[in-house]
Design an enzyme around this catalytic site. Structure first.
Site: not given
Ligand code: 13P
Length: 251
Positions: A9, A11, A96, A98, A168, A174, A214
């Site tokens: 992803n 983002k 997601h 976010e 997640e 992150g 992560s």
């Molecule tokens: P990270 O791998 O940067 O922690 O993000 C995970 C994520 O949100 C994938 O959709």
């Protein structure tokens, strides 16, 4: 038999030329990954067409990161499932954290989005996961169960063939703070149980459940060794082809 998948992803990262370059590197290095592992890159909307060109005829599949909750019409700034399909995308991520956190995505909107995506022939990666407060209050099983039921219980066993679930934990996204393999496994097992309760053991067993948060080459092996973890949804580490492919080599 369910499929192992590693999905990147991206983002809101990379310009179009940078994304095209990254996709080329992923394709090149994908030759090292065993053929049975599914590889997906989820790019920003602007990158879908040029990245689709790069991925044409390769094993790497293209995904969006979201779609509109309406089919078409006067919805300024939105991107429909039909538009996504016309780029060559085969997948979309939905729900997601976010999007739930910053853009008011809720379960009822998600039901509409999943419905539209499946009807258009897109496969869906549906994300679920608790935040830090919920985990610290010991509510993580309940939160994940509710999020899963609220969306997926509107669908059929047949629909589930085109749906992947991604767990997640928000506190791990992150942050560099990965869930331990045991923490992830127990939630994955819980999600599978929730699926079994509605769709039966076979569908639950056949559904791919990814871990995200992560995940990197150094911890992927331990995570993927868990019986209910079928791969990863990768954020930061997906922006480097070496790391992304390193993760995909961890089964
Ligand atoms: P990270 O791998 O940067 O922690 O993000 C995970 C994520 O949100 C994938 O959709």
């Amino acid at each position: 038999m369910r499929k192992n998948i590693v999905a990147g992803n991206w983002k809101m990262n990379t310009t179009v030329p940078e994304g095209v370059q990254l996709a080329k590197e992923v394709v090149e290095k994908s030759k090292e990954v065993p053929a049975e592992v599914g590889l997906i890159v989820a790019t920003p909307f602007t990158h879908l067409c040029p990245v689709a060109e790069v991925l044409k005829g390769t094993r790497v599949e293209l995904s969006a990161q979201n779609c509109a909750d309406k089919e078409k019409g006067a919805y300024t700034g939105e991107v429909s499932v039909g538009m996504l399909v016309s780029t060559g995308a085969k997948w979309t991520i939905l729900g997601h954290s976010e999007r739930r956190q910053y853009y008011g995505e809720n379960d009822s909107k998600l039901v509409d989005k999943v419905q539209l995506a499946l009807a258009a022939g897109l496969k869906v990666i549906l994300c679920v996961g608790e935040n830090l407060d919920e985990r610290e209050a010991g509510k993580h099983f309940d939160v994940v169960k509710t999020q899963t039921e609220n969306v997926l219980y509107h669908f059929t066993a047949e629909d589930m063939k085109n749906i992947v679930v991604a767990y997640e934990p928000v506190w791990a996204i992150g942050t560099g703070k990965t869930a331990t393999a045991e923490q992830a496994q127990e939630i994955h097992a819980c999600i599978r149980k929730v699926l079994a309760a509605k769709f039966g053991a076979q569908v639950a067993d056949d559904t791919t459940i990814l871990y995200g948060g992560s995940c990197k080459p150094s911890n992927a092996k331990e995570l993927f060794a868990q019986p209910d973890i079928d791969g990863g949804l990768i954020g930061g580490a997906a922006l480097k082809a070496d790391d992304f492919i390193g993760i995909a080599m961890s089964f």
